[in-house]
Scaffold this motif. Structure first.
Motif, mmCIF file in Angstrom:
data_model
loop_
_atom_site.group_PDB
_atom_site.id
_atom_site.type_symbol
_atom_site.label_atom_id
_atom_site.label_comp_id
_atom_site.label_asym_id
_atom_site.label_seq_id
_atom_site.Cartn_x
_atom_site.Cartn_y
_atom_site.Cartn_z
ATOM 1 N N ALA A 232 0.735 -1.088 -0.130
ATOM 2 C CA ALA A 232 -0.121 -0.047 0.064
ATOM 3 C C ALA A 232 0.734 1.211 0.091
ATOM 4 N N ALA A 233 1.655 1.091 0.822
ATOM 5 C CA ALA A 233 2.945 2.249 0.853
ATOM 6 C C ALA A 233 3.684 2.578 -0.576
ATOM 7 N N LYS A 234 4.036 1.532 -1.198
ATOM 8 C CA LYS A 234 4.795 1.627 -2.644
ATOM 9 C C LYS A 234 3.839 2.372 -3.636
ATOM 10 N N GLU A 235 2.494 1.807 -3.606
ATOM 11 C CA GLU A 235 1.698 2.280 -4.548
ATOM 12 C C GLU A 235 1.127 3.692 -4.369
ATOM 13 N N GLY A 236 1.184 4.387 -3.146
ATOM 14 C CA GLY A 236 1.031 5.748 -2.752
ATOM 15 C C GLY A 236 2.094 6.447 -3.586
ATOM 16 N N PHE A 237 3.607 6.109 -3.201
ATOM 17 C CA PHE A 237 4.497 6.749 -3.656
ATOM 18 C C PHE A 237 4.702 6.631 -5.327
ATOM 19 N N ASP A 238 4.151 5.482 -5.992
ATOM 20 C CA ASP A 238 4.057 5.400 -7.185
ATOM 21 C C ASP A 238 3.245 6.529 -7.977
ATOM 22 N N GLU B 59 -0.950 20.863 -6.415
ATOM 23 C CA GLU B 59 0.539 20.912 -5.662
ATOM 24 C C GLU B 59 0.714 19.287 -5.794
ATOM 25 N N VAL B 60 2.189 19.030 -5.953
ATOM 26 C CA VAL B 60 2.519 17.589 -6.054
ATOM 27 C C VAL B 60 3.720 17.463 -5.064
ATOM 28 N N ASP B 61 3.605 16.571 -4.001
ATOM 29 C CA ASP B 61 4.498 16.320 -2.803
ATOM 30 C C ASP B 61 5.125 15.001 -3.182
ATOM 31 N N TYR B 62 6.331 15.049 -3.526
ATOM 32 C CA TYR B 62 7.094 13.850 -3.750
ATOM 33 C C TYR B 62 8.457 13.491 -3.202
ATOM 34 N N ASP B 63 8.807 12.565 -2.466
ATOM 35 C CA ASP B 63 10.141 12.198 -1.925
ATOM 36 C C ASP B 63 10.608 11.118 -2.530
ATOM 37 N N GLU B 64 11.524 11.416 -3.254
ATOM 38 C CA GLU B 64 12.331 10.108 -4.047
ATOM 39 C C GLU B 64 12.975 8.948 -3.117
ATOM 40 N N ALA B 65 13.598 9.423 -2.013
ATOM 41 C CA ALA B 65 14.290 8.691 -1.278
ATOM 42 C C ALA B 65 13.597 7.998 -0.297
ATOM 43 N N ALA B 66 12.463 8.563 0.123
ATOM 44 C CA ALA B 66 11.413 7.627 1.062
ATOM 45 C C ALA B 66 10.871 6.595 0.061
ATOM 46 N N HIS B 67 10.659 6.870 -1.239
ATOM 47 C CA HIS B 67 9.899 5.956 -2.261
ATOM 48 C C HIS B 67 10.805 4.824 -2.270
ATOM 49 N N ALA B 68 12.182 5.226 -2.484
ATOM 50 C CA ALA B 68 13.208 4.116 -2.667
ATOM 51 C C ALA B 68 13.148 2.843 -1.426
ATOM 52 N N ALA B 69 13.148 3.516 -0.245
ATOM 53 C CA ALA B 69 13.175 2.792 1.049
ATOM 54 C C ALA B 69 11.949 1.743 1.224
ATOM 55 N N VAL B 70 10.762 2.463 0.656
ATOM 56 C CA VAL B 70 9.425 1.603 0.686
ATOM 57 C C VAL B 70 9.566 0.383 -0.191
ATOM 58 N N GLU C 14 12.357 -1.150 -1.128
ATOM 59 C CA GLU C 14 13.262 -2.056 -0.892
ATOM 60 C C GLU C 14 12.504 -2.894 0.504
ATOM 61 N N SER C 15 11.780 -2.224 0.905
ATOM 62 C CA SER C 15 11.146 -3.161 2.040
ATOM 63 C C SER C 15 10.131 -4.002 1.490
ATOM 64 N N PHE C 16 9.561 -3.630 0.404
ATOM 65 C CA PHE C 16 8.484 -4.457 -0.143
ATOM 66 C C PHE C 16 9.257 -5.595 -0.862
ATOM 67 N N ALA C 17 10.441 -5.380 -1.611
ATOM 68 C CA ALA C 17 11.075 -6.500 -2.175
ATOM 69 C C ALA C 17 11.496 -7.473 -1.361
ATOM 70 N N ALA C 18 11.802 -7.011 0.237
ATOM 71 C CA ALA C 18 12.475 -8.074 1.129
ATOM 72 C C ALA C 18 11.092 -9.310 1.282
ATOM 73 N N LEU C 19 10.154 -8.482 1.391
ATOM 74 C CA LEU C 19 8.825 -9.427 1.973
ATOM 75 C C LEU C 19 8.204 -10.082 0.736
ATOM 76 N N GLU C 20 8.436 -10.141 -0.513
ATOM 77 C CA GLU C 20 7.827 -10.590 -1.597
ATOM 78 C C GLU C 20 8.094 -12.106 -1.648
#
Length: 766
Positions: free
Chosen positions: A300-306, A508-519, A521-527
């Protein structure tokens, strides 16, 4: 019959045309393809409904399928007025017709009915009508241009004799075919001795068939006894056979039940092992529940950042596209200003073009009027020149005749009128040359000068119109280009507005690329744990179906056990003796062999008797067929004799017709030729091959001895005489007109004038 009026609507070249046939000589002139021959075709179509060309070419080019093709011909017969109308409607050109008589009374309606009524009224059909009334293209000189037998065939064709030739050809063809048939029939007939021999053979076969019938009745009795013994043995064997089938069937079924029971035991063992594996998978899945919940949160967190990253990229693309459109729009508006400045110079162009076009039209009208005046003056000059030639020819003829000869017109002696007549003709020639011809020549010169000046002015005006047209084309091209630029500018403004609306909608568009990358990585570890959880869940979906299958197998095993016990009990209750069964089978086999032997002897004798009867029947039929062929051959011989007589009669008829036609043609053509030549030639003789000879000063000479003008007149007289002969042979009413289609061919002007002069003399007879 006299033609009065012809009306054509949508017929071939004629969209709408009415022609009045006035009394006297009627000439129809026009260039090739203008429709001269179509007038003859319209007359033939109106009278007889015949279309001498492809039906699809009947309707005028450009006329619609709903516009009917109509031909109406008005004519007189015995001072009574008639009108025949032929009409063709629709895409299929469906025909209709009607014939009206005096006082517009309806005489006949319908295609066939009207044609039959016209044939009765005129006394001839279409073929005789065309041969007697119309002379087609190049027909006039066809008679004298051929020789010998070819000329005889041509005259035979013109009087319709080839139709009799065709019928006689069919008669001779049928006669020859019949000869071959008779030869074949005679070849198939039996001789007298052969007939006697066949009749004796038939008596012997009849006797042998009677002997075979007696023996056959005796064998039939023996066969009946053998058949009864076989049926008794068969009933005994069938009873034992039924018990054997029941015993064998139950035993076989028991073996099948035992095999099904073994298969059920094996299936139950396999299903139980599968259920133990699923129970272990269920324990492993329970241990992965915590990791699956963590995977769902990371997803869910990854889809929000996407979604926020996609919105950020869309906003940048809109801003870049707006910048490009702004530059394009500035260039278009600058180009539009330049085009409008150029178009201001074309304001009065349409007015100048209209004035030039009107001037050109006035020049065309003047040119057409002057051309018509020039043609009229040429025709008037030609008429005067014709009068001068006519007077000169008359003077020459009178000089050749001399003072003591008779006048060629009134047959009285010239004598003292000789000089005065020549002087009068000379005076007329001088008057025509000095006054009328000179006036025509002067007016022709004036008109030619005006015509040349008008043509020159017309060419200048045409050049002006073309130049202004080119200028108008250039203006229209610029107008089209300016309109296209205006349309493009409007389209780009519309796109700019849509992009502005899309940018405002993004906000307005609020986007953090570093936070997106961390999410991510966490998603890939649980896949990997999620994939194992999904795999185990899929396996466990099989558990309810497997439990149901185990229950069904256990139920089938119990049912098969009960069925096996029942079959064992049924087998023990069947009283089956295998040795008695084999003894009854042998008894039936012996009885069957005895019966088959009796039947074979009976059938063999029956076939022998049938062969004798068939041979006798065939022999009797051959004798009867021979008698029938004899009767047919006699009838064919009688028919052949009739065809011989018919062929001879038709030969005699053709000879009689030609013997009648030849003197008629010679007499009529001779009288007409004498009249048209003013008595210069006394008569025309026609020989057996229809060779034509003209009498000149008491002796006959072949037609090719004479000059071209005399040959043309002779051909004209011969063609008219043949038309008269055809009309008489057809038994029709007297024709009040003759039609000639382009009979001049390649003749020069002098010969054409000679033929026209002959027509003027002939018109009083029609």
């Amino acid at each position: 019959m006299i033609l009065a009026r012809l009306s054509m609507r949508n017929f071939k070249q004629y969209r709408e045309q009415d022609i009045e046939f006035r009394e006297g000589l009627v000439g129809i002139i026009g260039r090739n393809g203008a429709g001269k021959s179509s007038i003859f075709e319209a007359v033939l179509l109106a009278l007889y409904g015949e279309i001498p060309f492809m039906k699809e070419h009947l309707r005028t080019s450009g006329a619609g399928e709903k516009e009917p093709v109509t031909v109406v011909l008005e004519f007189e017969v015995a001072v009574k007025r008639y009108a025949v109308k032929r009409e063709f409607r629709g895409k299929a050109l469906s025909p209709n017709a009607e014939l009206r008589g005096p006082d517009d009374a309806l005489v006949a309606a319908g295609q066939k009915e009207v044609t039959a009524a016209v044939e009765r009224l005129l006394g001839m059909g279409a073929d005789a009508f065309t041969r007697s009334v119309f002379a087609g293209q190049k027909d006039l000189g066809a008679i004298s241009s051929v020789r010998g037998a070819e000329r005889r065939l041509l005259v035979r064709r013109m009087v319709g004799m080839e139709r009799i030739d065709a019928v006689q050809g069919l008669v001779r063809e049928e006669r020859n075919d019949l000869k071959k048939v008779i030869e074949g029939q005679e070849a198939m007939l039996l001789g007298g001795g052969e007939i006697v021999q066949r009749e004796r053979e038939l008596q012997d076969l009849t006797r042998r068939a009677g002997d075979a019938e007696k023996s056959l009745r005796k064998l039939a009795a023996e066969l009946a006894v053998a058949q009864k013994s076989y049926e008794d043995a068969g009933r005994k064997f069938d009873a034992l056979q039924e018990l054997g089938r029941a015993f064998t069937g139950a035993s076989t079924k028991l073996e099948g039940v035992k095999k099904s029971l073994e298969a059920a035991e094996k299936n139950l063992e396999e299903a139980s092992g599968r259920r133990a594996l699923l129970e272990k998978a269920e324990e492993e899945r329970a241990s992965l529940l915590v990791q699956e919940a963590a995977w769902a949160d990371a997803k869910a967190a990854k889809e929000g950042f996407d979604a926020r990253r996609e919105k950020h990229a869309r906003a940048g693309a809109i801003q870049a596209q707006r910048a490009i459109l702004a530059g394009d729009l500035e260039k278009l508006e600058s180009g539009l200003l330049a085009e409008r400045a150029i178009l201001d110079g074309y304001r009065d162009l349409d007015k100048r073009r209209a004035e030039a076009a009107r001037a050109l039209e006035r020049a065309d009208v003047a040119l057409e009027a002057l051309s018509g005046e020039e043609m009229s003056l040429k025709a008037a000059a030609g008429r005067v020149e014709g009068l001068i030639r006519d007077r000169a020819e008359r003077m020459e003829k009178i000089r050749k005749l001399g003072r003591d000869a008779e006048c060629p017109t009134c047959l009285r002696p010239l004598d003292e009128a000789y000089e005065s007549t020549l002087a009068r003709f000379a005076e007329e020639i001088a008057r025509y040359q000095e006054h009328e011809l000179a006036e025509c020549t002067k007016r022709q010169a004036d008109t030619a000068a005006k015509l040349a000046a008008t043509k020159e002015e017309r060419e200048r005006l045409a050049g002006d119109v073309n130049d202004l047209g080119a200028e108008a084309a250039a203006r229209n091209a610029r107008l089209e280009g300016a309109a296209k630029m205006e349309k493009q500018a409007l389209e780009k403004k519309s796109v700019m507005k849509k992009l502005e609306d899309q940018e405002a909608a993004l906000g307005e568009v609020d986007y953090d690329e570093a936070a997106h990358a961390a999410v991510k990585e966490s998603f890939a570890a649980l896949e990997k744990a999620h994939e194992r959880f999904v795999e185990l869940s899929g396996r466990l979906e099989e558990r309810p179906a497997l439990d149901a299958r185990i229950a069904a197998i256990e139920k089938e095993r119990a049912s098969r056990s009960r069925e096996a016990a029942g079959l064992l009990e049924k087998i023990s209750g069947i009283p089956y003796d295998a040795a008695g069964h084999r003894a009854a089978e042998e008894e039936r086999r012996v009885a069957e062999e005895a019966r088959d032997g009796a039947r074979s002897r009976h059938d063999e004798l029956k076939d022998k008797r049938a062969a004798i009867v068939n041979e006798a029947s065939l022999l009797a039929r051959r004798l009867e067929e021979n008698a029938g062929r004899m009767r047919t051959a006699n009838a064919s011989r009688a028919e052949l004799e009739s065809l011989h007589r018919l062929d001879a009669l038709m030969d005699g008829f053709k000879t009689a017709v030609l013997d009648r036609v030849r003197p008629f043609i010679a007499g009529y053509a001779g009288r007409l030729f004498t009249e048209l030549t003013g008595g210069r030639y006394e008569s025309i003789h026609v020989d057996d091959d229809f060779g034509f000879h003209i009498m000149d000063e008491g002796a006959y000479y072949p037609i090719d001895r004479f000059s071209g003008g005399e040959v043309d007149l002779a051909n004209l007289c011969l063609r008219i005489a043949i038309s008269r002969a055809v009309s008489d042979l057809a038994g029709g009413a007297s024709m009040g007109f003759l039609g000639f289609d382009e009979i001049f061919g390649s003749q020069d002007g002098e010969r054409r004038r000679a033929i026209l002069a002959a027509f003027h003399r002939l018109k009083e007879q029609y």
